[in-house]
Structures are given as C-alpha cells and as structure tokens.
Design an enzyme around this catalytic site. Sequence first.
Site, PDB file in Angstrom:
ATOM      1  N   HIS A  25       2.864  86.796  20.492  1.00 41.97           N
ATOM      2  CA  HIS A  25       3.127  87.399  19.178  1.00 41.97           C
ATOM      3  C   HIS A  25       2.807  86.400  18.068  1.00 41.97           C
ATOM      4  CE1 HIS A  25       5.432  89.914  16.244  1.00 41.97           C
ATOM      5  NE2 HIS A  25       5.622  88.732  15.684  1.00 41.97           N
ATOM      6  N   GLU A  26       3.348  85.196  18.194  1.00 39.90           N
ATOM      7  CA  GLU A  26       3.117  84.185  17.163  1.00 39.90           C
ATOM      8  C   GLU A  26       1.666  83.712  17.174  1.00 39.90           C
ATOM      9  OE1 GLU A  26       5.262  83.827  14.951  1.00 39.90           O
ATOM     10  OE2 GLU A  26       6.879  84.866  16.009  1.00 39.90           O
ATOM     11  N   HIS A  29      -0.332  85.849  14.850  1.00 38.36           N
ATOM     12  CA  HIS A  29      -0.222  85.389  13.455  1.00 38.36           C
ATOM     13  C   HIS A  29      -1.077  84.136  13.229  1.00 38.36           C
ATOM     14  CE1 HIS A  29       2.890  88.220  12.509  1.00 38.36           C
ATOM     15  NE2 HIS A  29       3.804  87.661  13.285  1.00 38.36           N
TER      16      HIS A  29
END
Length: 377
Positions: A25-26, A29
Amino acid sequence: MSHSPGLLLTILAFALVIGPLVFLHELGHYLAGRVFGVKIDAFSIGFGHELFGWTDRRGTRWKFSALPLGGYVKFAGDLNAASAPDPAWLELPAEERARTLQARPVWQRAIVVAAGPVTNFIVAIVILAGFAMTFGVDRTPSIVGTVSPGSAAAAIGLQSGDRIIGLGGRSIATFNDVAQFAVLRPGERVAVDFLHGETKVEREAVLGTATERDRFGNEYKKGQLGITPTAPVAQPVGLLEAPGEGVAMTGKILRTTLDGLGQIITGRRSVDELGGPLRIAKVSGEQLALGWPDLIFLIAGVSINLGFINLLPVPLLDGGHLFFYAIEAIRRRPVTPAIQEWAFRGGLAAILALMIMVTINDLGAFGLWKSLTGLIG
C-alpha cells in the site's frame, strides 16, 4: 471441541497478512510520488518510535517502527505521518518547495494519494486471478437440484429443475451467486425470481437461518434458501482470461463487504461483527492452520477491505485527502488550513473511537468478556 492455532502461529500469520499489504500500500504512494518528482522524507512500516532503519541516497528514511498496525509515507511538505499539509512549505527555498507534494498540480496529488488503495485492489486481483487459473471458476448454474422440505424454497414452490434468475432485485447467473446472496441475510424476506419451465415466477421468501460452528469454535449464522445445486461445473481459466476473473471476483467480494456494512448501518446486523487488528490476527492464524491457500485467499480479502476503507472520505485516510482535492478542483483553490486542521482532528477522533469499539469487539471474539462474566458470577 475447538482447536486454537496457538499464539505463535497467530502472530506469524498476522505478520504474513498485514506486513506485505501495508508495505505494498505504502509502496504505491511512494512510487507515484517518485514518478512526479516529489521528495520523500520517510517510508515507515508501523507507527511511533523507530526501532531500526536506514537512509538511502535520495534522503528517504526507511524504517520499522514500534506499533506495527499500519505504515506511512511522509512526503516533503507534509506536517505529519497523515500527510496533513504543513503551512511552512511555502517558506521553503524555491528548489525545495518545488519538490513538495503540495507544489504538485491537484491531479498529480490525487494520483499519489489514490495509488495506495489502488495497489491494494491490484494485489487482490492478481491473487484471485491466480486462484482462477489454479482451481478454475465455479460456473455451476443456478438450477435447483433438490429442495429441502419445510425450507424457504419449498414454501414458495421451487422445484427441481427451476432456474433462479434473481434475488432481491439482483440478477443471478450461478449457484454461487445464490449462496453468496443468501448467506448474509438469515431470516430476511427477499424477492425470488425463477423460471419454471418457460414461465417466469415471482415470489417472496423468508430465508432460513442455520447456525454453524467451525473447528476453531467460531459460530456463524447463515441465511439459507434450502436448495442444493445440480452437478458442479468448474470452468478452467487461461492466462488471458484470468485478470478479468480476478477483477470480477474482487468486485463480488467488495459488494459483499458493502452489503455487510449496509446491514450494520441499518441495524440488521450487529455492530459486534465489526472487527479490527486483533480479530484479523485471530482469523489469520485460523486460516494458516487450514493451509496456505486459505491464508492467501484471506490476504486478498483483507487487501480489498484495506483499499476500500482507505478510500472512505474520512480525514487522515486517503479518501479524506481525495475529498479535499475534489473540493480544491471545483473551487480552484485549496481548502483553508484552519478547516483542514479541524477536519483532521475530527477524523482522528472518529478513527480512535472506531478503534476502541472494534478492539472491544475483538476481545469479545476472543471470549474475554464471557470469561470475566464467569469469574464475576
């Protein structure tokens, strides 16, 4: 008799489920930020005090922190780990200011923020596509094989050979569609559309309720129509078809999540069913005890839910940032820092309240409250 997977297996399974999903998920980003030339100050797995880490040649601090219940990417110009904009970014030298997230056009910022949840959905699609290729896809038709006496199906006159085409206003194609719709609605009255020969019949049925207990002692109430299928049909899936099947399966799981959430909001399902990290850990241990395929399928489900939750328009979550960006795009100017600050405070309060509630629910799922009641009694 229930069989607990044990504390060590539960901790291991939880780490295998949450760790990679938080990282990916990170990473979504991070990679989107890199594409648009944003300087990244920190990439953390976990929150709070740093346990260990290193700084790369670009100046990004990669670290593992004490509270392993999430993670964050801190971009240049962020005030904190929640990516609240720091008003001080305007005072930075021009070269540094140009590399902050706030200096990017709103559409680029939106892509950077959305990249995390989108990555979660991609992970789920890849996993479910792999399952489709490995095990095939259930295409058992929604044709009634047998009808249980006294069941909801018997009450509305369903017979062997009838084809169910709709439940609750939703179109039905396979028997799995029937089961997925019914299982979430024990005791509910639903519209049933079926074909008896060439004749379309519309009826209303009150679904039956079955209570099941698994090998770990967990009890579940499931809705039942009271029918069995004809012979099962598993369709092999090739490499080119698999991504489409992964998308379709992800959509079905997401719709099931939305159905359950809607039932909780409307009071048809207890808020006790909302779970948090402790319950995820419990279920992870149980699924690993059942085998690797079960754990990997759980990872896909958790990834979908993680992506969905992060898209909710709650300040502090990715969806909250996207909401502010949408307002900015419409107004042609950012929401004022004061409003954002109060919104982030409200979002933090709401998330903390939710975490307290789901932790209470999780402890109940572990049997703590029953044990305390027994000791007091």
